[in-house]
Design an enzyme around this catalytic site. Structure first.
Site, PDB file in Angstrom:
ATOM      1  N   HIS A 134     -29.108   1.588   8.841  1.00  0.00           N
ATOM      2  CA  HIS A 134     -28.533   0.286   9.213  1.00  0.00           C
ATOM      3  C   HIS A 134     -29.489  -0.782   8.681  1.00  0.00           C
ATOM      4  CE1 HIS A 134     -27.604  -3.037  12.042  1.00  0.00           C
ATOM      5  NE2 HIS A 134     -26.445  -2.440  12.237  1.00  0.00           N
ATOM      6  N   ASP A 211     -34.636   5.511  14.398  1.00  0.00           N
ATOM      7  CA  ASP A 211     -33.651   4.579  14.922  1.00  0.00           C
ATOM      8  C   ASP A 211     -32.605   5.400  15.682  1.00  0.00           C
ATOM      9  OD1 ASP A 211     -31.520   2.940  15.371  1.00  0.00           O
ATOM     10  OD2 ASP A 211     -31.210   2.353  13.278  1.00  0.00           O
ATOM     11  N   GLN A 214     -27.527   5.030  17.479  1.00  0.00           N
ATOM     12  CA  GLN A 214     -26.252   5.757  17.562  1.00  0.00           C
ATOM     13  C   GLN A 214     -26.438   7.160  18.136  1.00  0.00           C
ATOM     14  OE1 GLN A 214     -23.434   4.352  17.164  1.00  0.00           O
ATOM     15  NE2 GLN A 214     -23.942   2.529  15.991  1.00  0.00           N
ATOM     16  N   LYS A 237     -24.845  -0.335  23.303  1.00  0.00           N
ATOM     17  CA  LYS A 237     -24.038   0.734  22.684  1.00  0.00           C
ATOM     18  C   LYS A 237     -23.932   1.944  23.601  1.00  0.00           C
ATOM     19  CE  LYS A 237     -25.574  -0.561  18.049  1.00  0.00           C
ATOM     20  NZ  LYS A 237     -24.417  -1.210  17.419  1.00  0.00           N
ATOM     21  N   CYS A 377     -23.083  -3.146   8.295  1.00  0.00           N
ATOM     22  CA  CYS A 377     -24.538  -3.336   8.113  1.00  0.00           C
ATOM     23  C   CYS A 377     -25.137  -2.159   7.364  1.00  0.00           C
ATOM     24  CB  CYS A 377     -25.253  -3.556   9.443  1.00  0.00           C
ATOM     25  SG  CYS A 377     -24.791  -5.081  10.247  1.00  0.00           S
TER      26      CYS A 377
HETATM   27  N1  PLP Z   1     -29.252   1.040  14.103  1.00  0.00           N
HETATM   28  C1  PLP Z   1     -28.038   1.552  14.060  1.00  0.00           C
HETATM   29  C2  PLP Z   1     -27.852   2.952  13.558  1.00  0.00           C
HETATM   30  C3  PLP Z   1     -26.929   0.800  14.468  1.00  0.00           C
HETATM   31  O1  PLP Z   1     -25.710   1.317  14.425  1.00  0.00           O
HETATM   32  C4  PLP Z   1     -27.153  -0.518  14.919  1.00  0.00           C
HETATM   33  C5  PLP Z   1     -26.010  -1.374  15.294  1.00  0.00           C
HETATM   34  O2  PLP Z   1     -24.885  -1.147  14.907  1.00  0.00           O
HETATM   35  C6  PLP Z   1     -28.461  -0.995  14.956  1.00  0.00           C
HETATM   36  C7  PLP Z   1     -29.475  -0.198  14.548  1.00  0.00           C
HETATM   37  C8  PLP Z   1     -28.762  -2.371  15.432  1.00  0.00           C
HETATM   38  O3  PLP Z   1     -28.418  -2.497  16.769  1.00  0.00           O
HETATM   39  P1  PLP Z   1     -28.528  -3.927  17.469  1.00  0.00           P
HETATM   40  O4  PLP Z   1     -27.608  -4.826  16.737  1.00  0.00           O
HETATM   41  O5  PLP Z   1     -28.106  -3.650  18.872  1.00  0.00           O
HETATM   42  O6  PLP Z   1     -29.931  -4.333  17.351  1.00  0.00           O
END
Ligand code: PLP
Length: 419
Positions: A134, A211, A214, A237, A377
């Site tokens: 992302h 990260d 998900q 999420k 993203c």
């Molecule tokens: N990492 C992953 C894999 C995501 O899917 C997302 C958001 O869609 C993020 C990071 C960023 O999350 P946030 O916007 O809550 O910071």
């Protein structure tokens, strides 16, 4: 591609209708049709338990945390620290004090970039990422590398949408200082074997950030078993409130890092000449935290644990199989992502011949079905897949086979409109 089959044994024990009854928003209708919410990778809906926990704070105990010596402040502080303990325990973090409460995964990963990387990386160092990241776990590293003259290189995926282990190993042979890697791809649902990848990266001498945005909402996560150095995720999420999330880090790393933000709460003693910082976790929690959201996230953790992360994962897996089977019936539709179930989360990105993803998502919306269209993203991943965008349905604990049917019917209808 091989068709996937799984046992549907757990359907009998997983009572999705009971789960659904806990989520008030699922009772609403859109355009006169029942809401079908399939945009869970973007954000999730909230159960009464989370809404009530936050409501309770605002109605009964609200007072700023950590500072007051009066009852309400003490009560709210206890709720906040209790939430931290629950969140730490969910990911099997050995020490709640090494679990920093943040606003979201993006903030968590930026803390690592600003506080850890600035101290520990230098010009010429190699940072390894993946094409699946992302933007929030890519842009900080890419830009940081540019600023200090380090290198940022990424691991590609193979024809089955999984990370190329040969390429990962080749990059590790160059002795990277840092590896930033997603647990689950939000774009195409690949689940990375993070424990194996972390072990390899650590053996090569790298510090590893995962990260988990998900992953934590959808499966059991154990940071000790993974063996990483940092693990980041967002609360919104995982049926928690917006403005909540966590960064877990190894205590010795967090202790050695300078603060991310400076101000109130992160200090122990301030004079006009200098400042002594607070201990963990508060050193990284400057200013008034979104303590109400954190308390709501604690309630979300209780809820997810009551249902069981393994049961949720199995439910989503069965629905994903069902969705892929139903998509396979459609002509002119291509789905992205591996069919190897052990490496596949409940995210189905797809394209429909002759219909732009935004038009498709708009037509699908008219049937009451919420899906996302765009680059998610994940622009470098879209470039790699050679598509400008995809339409993405993402599944969670309250979704049903009937909702997948509604999605498929909506896609069929859109195809008829465009035919
Ligand atoms: N990492 C992953 C894999 C995501 O899917 C997302 C958001 O869609 C993020 C990071 C960023 O999350 P946030 O916007 O809550 O910071």
């Amino acid at each position: 591609m091989a068709t996937v089959k799984v046992s549907r044994d757990t359907r009998a024990t997983y009572d999705v209708e009971r789960v659904r009854a806990d989520f008030p928003i699922l009772r609403r209708r859109v355009y006169g049709k029942p809401l079908v919410y399939l945009d869970n990778a973007a954000t999730s809906q909230k159960p009464d338990a989370v809404i009530d926990a936050m409501d309770h704070v605002y109605r009964e105990t609200n007072a700023n945390i950590h500072r007051g010596v009066y009852l309400m402040s003490e009560e709210t502080t206890a709720l906040y620290e209790d939430a931290r303990a629950k969140i730490a325990s969910l990911i099997n973090a050995p020490d709640p004090a090494a679990c920093i409460m943040v606003r979201n995964a993006t903030e968590a990963m930026n803390i690592v970039a600003y506080s850890w990387a600035r101290r520990n990386l230098k010009s010429g160092d190699l940072i390894v990422g993946t094409i699946l990241e992302h933007h929030s776990n890519l842009v900080p590293w890419q830009q940081f590398a540019k600023q200090i003259g380090a290198r940022y290189e990424v691991v590609d995926i193979d024809d089955d949408y999984r990370l190329r282990r040969d390429q990962f190993e080749a990059l590790l042979a160059k002795k990277p200082k840092f590896v930033a890697l997603t647990h689950v791809s939000n774009g195409i649902g690949t689940i990375n074997p993070v424990a194996e990848l972390t072990a390899q990266a650590k053996a090569a001498g790298a510090t590893v950030l995962i990260d988990g945005a998900q992953a934590v909402p959808h499966m059991s996560v154990d940071v000790q078993a993974i063996g990483c150095d940092f693990y980041a995720f967002s609360g919104h999420k995982m049926i928690g409130p917006t403005g909540s999330g966590a960064l877990w880090g190894r205590r010795e790393l967090l202790e050695s890092m300078p603060p991310f933000l400076y101000g109130g709460d992160m200090i122990r003693r301030v004079t006009l000449k200098d400042t002594e910082y607070n201990e963990l976790p508060w050193k990284f929690e400057a200013g008034t935290s979104d303590y109400v959201a954190a308390i709501g996230l604690g309630a979300a953790v209780d809820y997810l644990r009551r249902i069981g992360l393994d049961a949720i994962h199995q439910h989503e897996r069965e629905l994903t199989v069902y969705a892929l089977e139903r998509f396979d019936e459609l002509k002119g539709v291509r789905t992205f992502g591996t069919r190897e179930l052990s490496s596949r989360a409940g995210i189905v990105s797809f394209e429909v011949e002759g219909i732009h993803p935004h038009d498709l998502a708009t037509l699908i919306d008219r049937e009451g079905v919420c899906v996302r269209a765009g680059h998610h993203c994940n622009q470098p991943l879209m470039d790699r897949l050679d598509v400008p965008a995809t339409t993405r349905a993402s599944i969670y604990l309250y979704n049903t086979p009937a909702e997948i049917d509604a999605l498929i019917a909506a896609v069929r209808k859109a195809q008829q409109v465009f035919a």
